[in-house]
Write an enzyme that holds these catalytic residues in place. Structure first.
Site, PDB file in Angstrom:
ATOM      1  N   SER A   1       0.754  -1.165  -0.124  1.00  0.00           N
ATOM      2  CA  SER A   1       0.072   0.032   0.075  1.00  0.00           C
ATOM      3  C   SER A   1       0.945   1.193   0.050  1.00  0.00           C
ATOM      4  CB  SER A   1      -0.886  -0.102   1.127  1.00  0.00           C
ATOM      5  OG  SER A   1      -1.740   0.970   1.043  1.00  0.00           O
ATOM      6  N   ASN A   2       0.418   2.397   0.377  1.00  0.00           N
ATOM      7  CA  ASN A   2       1.205   3.534   0.463  1.00  0.00           C
ATOM      8  C   ASN A   2       0.677   4.376   1.627  1.00  0.00           C
ATOM      9  OD1 ASN A   2      -0.845   5.709  -0.815  1.00  0.00           O
ATOM     10  ND2 ASN A   2      -0.779   4.152  -2.177  1.00  0.00           N
ATOM     11  N   PRO A   3       1.139   5.763   2.035  1.00  0.00           N
ATOM     12  CA  PRO A   3       0.981   6.369   3.014  1.00  0.00           C
ATOM     13  C   PRO A   3      -0.569   7.127   2.901  1.00  0.00           C
ATOM     14  CG  PRO A   3       3.085   6.884   2.641  1.00  0.00           C
ATOM     15  CD  PRO A   3       2.351   6.053   1.270  1.00  0.00           C
TER      16      PRO A   3
END
Ligand code: CTP
Length: 220
Positions: free
Chosen positions: A24-26
C-alpha cells in the site's frame, strides 16, 4: 438543470499477499474526503469510493468502501457513466502480488522474491469511457512535478490535473495541509498558496464547476 453527480475517489488501495500482509502507500484519504465534502456543500450528488480509512462518513455522501485497485475499478465503473465529474484523488497501488494466499503464510515460508503484476490504471480505463464527463486526476510526485503531471494529464486525457510534491515537508500524505498546482490542457495553470486540505478541496471543486460550466456551454 439536472443535479451534478460527482464521483470522488480517495485513500490508498491495499493489495494483499495473504490475509495479514499487503502492499500500500501512506495516503490517508483526507484530500479526497474534503473534496467529497466540498462537492456535497456545493449541492452536488456525491459518491465517494474510498480505500480502507479511519475517516468518518460524511452525512449526505454515499460512500463505497473498497480494498484493492480491482475493487475500486469495479465500483467506479458502476458509477462513472452517469456522472458529470470524476475527481480521482485516490492513491492507487500500481502493483499487486501475482499470487495471493488464502491463509496466513508462516514467516519461514514467505516468498522473498514475490512476483508482482500491475494493477489496472483506473483513471486511464475511465478516461477511455469518457463521454461528456469532466475528468480531474491527481499526480503525486517527488521530482520534476510539473512535467510529470502534464505528461499524465495528456496520457490520461484529463480536463485538469492536481499536482502535489509528496516529498515536501509538512504537506501531503496524512497532513491537514497541502501545496498543489492545477494544470489544464490549454496550458493554463493555477497555483493556490499552501493551505488546508479543506480550503484546497473547495478550490478544486470550484475548478471542476468551472469546467462543467464550460462543457455545458460547449466551450470545451
Ligand atoms: N491512478 C489510477 N490507477 C492506478 C494508478 C494511478 O487511477 N493504478 C490515478 C491516480 O488516482 C491519480 C493519477 O492516476 O489520479 C496519477 O497517479 P500517480 O500515482 O501520480 O501516477 P501513476 O499513473 O501511478 O504513474 P507513476 O507511478 O509512474 O507516477
Amino acid at each position: 438543470m439536472k443535479k451534478i453527480k460527482c464521483l470522488v475517489t480517495a485513500g490508498a488501495t491495499r493489495e494483499y499477499f495473504d490475509p495479514v500482509r499487503f502492499i500500500s502507500n501512506p495516503s490517508t484519504g483526507k484530500m479526497g474526503w474534503f473534496v467529497a465534502e466540498a462537492a456535497k456543500n456545493a449541492g452536488w450528488d456525491v459518491v465517494l469510493v474510498m480505500g480502507p480509512s479511519q475517516l468518518p462518513a460524511i452525512d449526505g455522501v454515499r460512500t463505497i468502501g473498497v480494498v484493492s485497485a480491482q475493487d475500486m475499478l469495479r465500483a467506479c465503473l458502476k458509477e462513472f457513466d452517469d456522472c458529470h465529474v470524476l475527481i480521482m484523488s485516490a492513491a492507487v497501488s500500481d502493483v499487486r502480488p501475482k499470487f495471493v494466499a488464502a491463509q496466513k503464510v508462516k514467516k519461514g515460508d514467505i516468498d522473498l522474491n514475490p512476483q508482482l503484476e500491475r494493477t489496472p490504471d483506473i483513471l486511464l480505463e475511465l478516461s477511455k469511457r469518457k463521454r461528456n464527463q469532466v475528468v480531474i486526476g491527481f499526480a503525486a510526485e517527488t521530482t520534476d512535478v510539473e512535467n510529470y503531471a502534464k505528461a499524465k494529464m495528456a496520457e490520461k486525457k484529463l480536463d485538469a490535473i492536481v499536482a502535489n510534491d509528496v516529498s515536501a515537508k509538512g504537506v501531503g500524505f496524512a497532513s491537514d495541509f497541502n501545496k498543489i498546482s492545477i494544470y489544464f490542457p490549454n496550458a493554463a495553470a493555477f497555483f493556490p498558496p499552501l493551505d488546508t486540505k479543506k480550503n484546497l478541496a473547495s478550490a478544486i471543486v470550484d475548478c471542476a464547476a468551472g469546467l462543467i460550466e464550460k462543457k455545458r456551454a460547449g466551450k470545451a
